[in-house]
Design a protein around this motif. Structure first.
Motif, mmCIF file in Angstrom:
data_model
loop_
_atom_site.group_PDB
_atom_site.id
_atom_site.type_symbol
_atom_site.label_atom_id
_atom_site.label_comp_id
_atom_site.label_asym_id
_atom_site.label_seq_id
_atom_site.Cartn_x
_atom_site.Cartn_y
_atom_site.Cartn_z
ATOM 1 N N VAL A 67 36.651 31.893 29.113
ATOM 2 C CA VAL A 67 35.605 32.302 28.198
ATOM 3 C C VAL A 67 34.042 32.420 29.138
ATOM 4 O O VAL A 67 33.374 33.243 29.119
ATOM 5 N N LEU A 68 33.884 31.252 29.675
ATOM 6 C CA LEU A 68 32.708 30.992 30.480
ATOM 7 C C LEU A 68 32.735 32.232 31.811
ATOM 8 O O LEU A 68 31.806 32.777 32.160
ATOM 9 N N PHE A 69 34.010 32.423 32.281
ATOM 10 C CA PHE A 69 34.128 33.330 33.352
ATOM 11 C C PHE A 69 33.992 34.699 32.878
ATOM 12 O O PHE A 69 33.246 35.559 33.645
ATOM 13 N N TYR A 70 34.664 35.213 31.690
ATOM 14 C CA TYR A 70 34.313 36.529 31.013
ATOM 15 C C TYR A 70 32.878 36.609 30.738
ATOM 16 O O TYR A 70 32.251 37.690 30.939
ATOM 17 N N ALA A 71 32.225 35.551 30.270
ATOM 18 C CA ALA A 71 30.611 35.674 30.088
ATOM 19 C C ALA A 71 30.021 36.020 31.293
ATOM 20 O O ALA A 71 28.935 36.806 31.200
ATOM 21 N N LEU A 72 30.228 35.412 32.179
ATOM 22 C CA LEU A 72 29.513 35.629 33.552
ATOM 23 C C LEU A 72 29.776 37.032 33.872
ATOM 24 O O LEU A 72 28.996 37.694 34.666
ATOM 25 N N VAL A 73 30.849 37.598 34.071
ATOM 26 C CA VAL A 73 31.164 38.628 34.566
ATOM 27 C C VAL A 73 30.322 39.897 33.549
ATOM 28 O O VAL A 73 29.709 40.698 34.131
ATOM 29 N N ALA A 74 30.602 39.541 32.413
ATOM 30 C CA ALA A 74 29.606 40.442 31.305
ATOM 31 C C ALA A 74 28.142 40.472 31.759
ATOM 32 O O ALA A 74 27.503 41.426 31.598
ATOM 33 N N LEU A 75 27.552 39.244 32.012
ATOM 34 C CA LEU A 75 26.259 39.183 32.105
ATOM 35 C C LEU A 75 25.795 40.027 33.597
ATOM 36 O O LEU A 75 24.889 40.344 33.697
ATOM 37 N N HIS A 76 26.882 39.696 34.379
ATOM 38 C CA HIS A 76 26.724 40.383 35.798
ATOM 39 C C HIS A 76 26.443 42.030 35.573
ATOM 40 O O HIS A 76 25.611 42.653 36.112
ATOM 41 N N LEU A 77 27.556 42.436 34.889
ATOM 42 C CA LEU A 77 27.480 43.891 34.443
ATOM 43 C C LEU A 77 26.196 44.586 33.521
ATOM 44 O O LEU A 77 25.572 45.197 33.930
ATOM 45 N N ALA A 78 26.198 43.630 32.286
ATOM 46 C CA ALA A 78 25.077 44.179 31.775
ATOM 47 C C ALA A 78 23.718 43.913 32.205
ATOM 48 O O ALA A 78 22.741 44.642 31.863
ATOM 49 N N GLY A 79 23.375 42.971 32.947
ATOM 50 C CA GLY A 79 22.138 42.647 33.557
ATOM 51 C C GLY A 79 21.912 43.378 35.022
ATOM 52 O O GLY A 79 20.880 43.139 35.431
ATOM 53 N N ASN A 80 23.012 44.057 35.251
ATOM 54 C CA ASN A 80 22.904 44.704 36.547
ATOM 55 C C ASN A 80 22.637 43.903 37.764
ATOM 56 O O ASN A 80 21.837 44.222 38.493
ATOM 57 N N VAL A 81 23.007 42.702 37.388
ATOM 58 C CA VAL A 81 22.796 41.743 38.716
ATOM 59 C C VAL A 81 24.113 41.844 39.709
ATOM 60 O O VAL A 81 25.241 41.898 39.628
ATOM 61 N N GLU A 82 23.566 41.959 40.956
ATOM 62 C CA GLU A 82 24.509 42.149 42.122
ATOM 63 C C GLU A 82 25.547 41.022 42.252
ATOM 64 O O GLU A 82 25.108 39.945 42.090
ATOM 65 N N VAL A 83 26.728 41.519 42.467
ATOM 66 C CA VAL A 83 27.681 40.626 42.834
ATOM 67 C C VAL A 83 28.003 40.474 44.288
ATOM 68 O O VAL A 83 28.356 41.339 44.890
ATOM 69 N N SER A 84 27.532 39.199 44.711
ATOM 70 C CA SER A 84 27.612 39.140 46.157
ATOM 71 C C SER A 84 29.021 38.878 46.653
ATOM 72 O O SER A 84 30.003 38.740 45.718
ATOM 73 N N GLY A 85 29.327 39.175 48.005
ATOM 74 C CA GLY A 85 30.669 38.968 48.529
ATOM 75 C C GLY A 85 31.224 37.598 48.159
ATOM 76 O O GLY A 85 32.275 37.509 47.719
ATOM 77 N N LEU A 86 30.045 36.496 48.282
ATOM 78 C CA LEU A 86 30.706 35.302 48.176
ATOM 79 C C LEU A 86 31.028 35.284 46.488
ATOM 80 O O LEU A 86 32.060 34.514 46.060
ATOM 81 N N GLN A 87 30.236 35.838 45.624
ATOM 82 C CA GLN A 87 30.666 35.648 44.198
ATOM 83 C C GLN A 87 31.801 36.279 43.897
ATOM 84 O O GLN A 87 32.712 35.903 42.999
ATOM 85 N N LEU A 88 32.170 37.405 44.640
ATOM 86 C CA LEU A 88 33.481 38.275 44.313
ATOM 87 C C LEU A 88 34.699 37.472 44.822
ATOM 88 O O LEU A 88 35.704 37.190 44.201
ATOM 89 N N MET A 89 34.396 36.682 46.006
ATOM 90 C CA MET A 89 35.629 35.818 46.475
ATOM 91 C C MET A 89 35.833 34.593 45.452
ATOM 92 O O MET A 89 36.830 34.295 45.459
ATOM 93 N N LEU A 90 34.733 34.162 45.040
ATOM 94 C CA LEU A 90 34.994 33.001 44.136
ATOM 95 C C LEU A 90 35.642 33.431 42.914
ATOM 96 O O LEU A 90 36.474 32.693 42.238
ATOM 97 N N ALA A 91 35.089 34.752 42.517
ATOM 98 C CA ALA A 91 35.875 35.307 41.221
ATOM 99 C C ALA A 91 37.336 35.277 41.401
ATOM 100 O O ALA A 91 38.148 34.859 40.617
ATOM 101 N N TRP A 92 37.916 35.706 42.387
ATOM 102 C CA TRP A 92 39.229 36.012 42.974
ATOM 103 C C TRP A 92 39.809 34.679 42.935
ATOM 104 O O TRP A 92 40.965 34.586 42.596
ATOM 105 N N ALA A 93 39.205 33.673 43.652
ATOM 106 C CA ALA A 93 39.885 32.365 43.720
ATOM 107 C C ALA A 93 39.896 31.689 42.432
ATOM 108 O O ALA A 93 41.061 31.050 42.166
ATOM 109 N N TYR A 94 39.050 31.850 41.613
ATOM 110 C CA TYR A 94 39.027 31.293 40.127
ATOM 111 C C TYR A 94 40.207 31.963 39.462
ATOM 112 O O TYR A 94 41.044 31.147 38.938
ATOM 113 N N VAL A 95 40.509 33.103 39.535
ATOM 114 C CA VAL A 95 41.758 33.719 38.877
ATOM 115 C C VAL A 95 42.995 33.224 39.565
ATOM 116 O O VAL A 95 43.773 33.204 38.814
#
Length: 136
Positions: A67-95
């Motif tokens: 749920v914390l992962f989904y909230a983070l993704v939603a906040l990235h998108l809703a806040g138009n906060v850039e997803v860095s390459g590191l953040q994207l790599m961490l997201a896929w590692a988490y999944v």
């Protein structure tokens, strides 16, 4: 579609798969007499076989920390906060780790390995939240 949203969709897909697996396995176990109606209704009496309990507990796991992962993704998108390459790599590692955790949980259920994978995924999630906060 932003790639981090694809990671969230992959995790949601895993959660739905485990839910439907639990449903099918539960129906089969019920038909075979391995699952008592008493336990299903009141949680008393003969508990279900471990393979059903493991799938059920894994489903619960997939509705907690992620749920914390989904909230983070939603906040990235809703806040138009850039997803860095590191953040994207961490997201896929988490999944990927959540997929591995599920595989371990519903098959061999080796506690030490399952615990390690779960904790590493939790650490990755913390790092993702820190990266998000720093990007604001």
């Amino acid at each position: 579609m932003p790639s981090i949203l694809l990671a969230a969709a992959a995790l949601a897909g895993l959660t739905l798969f485990v839910y439907f697996l639990l449903t099918v396995v539960g129906i089969i176990a019920n038909a075979k007499g391995d699952l008592s109606a008493e336990y299903s209704l009141t949680k008393t009496g003969t508990p279900p076989p471990a393979y059903i309990g493991n799938i059920g507990r894994n489903f619960v796991n997939l509705t907690e920390m992620p749920v914390l992962f989904y909230a983070l993704v939603a906040l990235h998108l809703a806040g138009n906060v850039e997803v860095s390459g590191l953040q994207l790599m961490l997201a896929w590692a988490y999944v990927a780790l959540r997929y591995l955790h599920t595989l371990i949980h519903i098959t061999v259920n080796t506690m030490g390995l399952r615990f390690l994978v779960h904790r590493i995924s939790a650490i990755i999630l913390v790092v993702m939240w820190v990266n998000f906060a720093l990007a604001l």
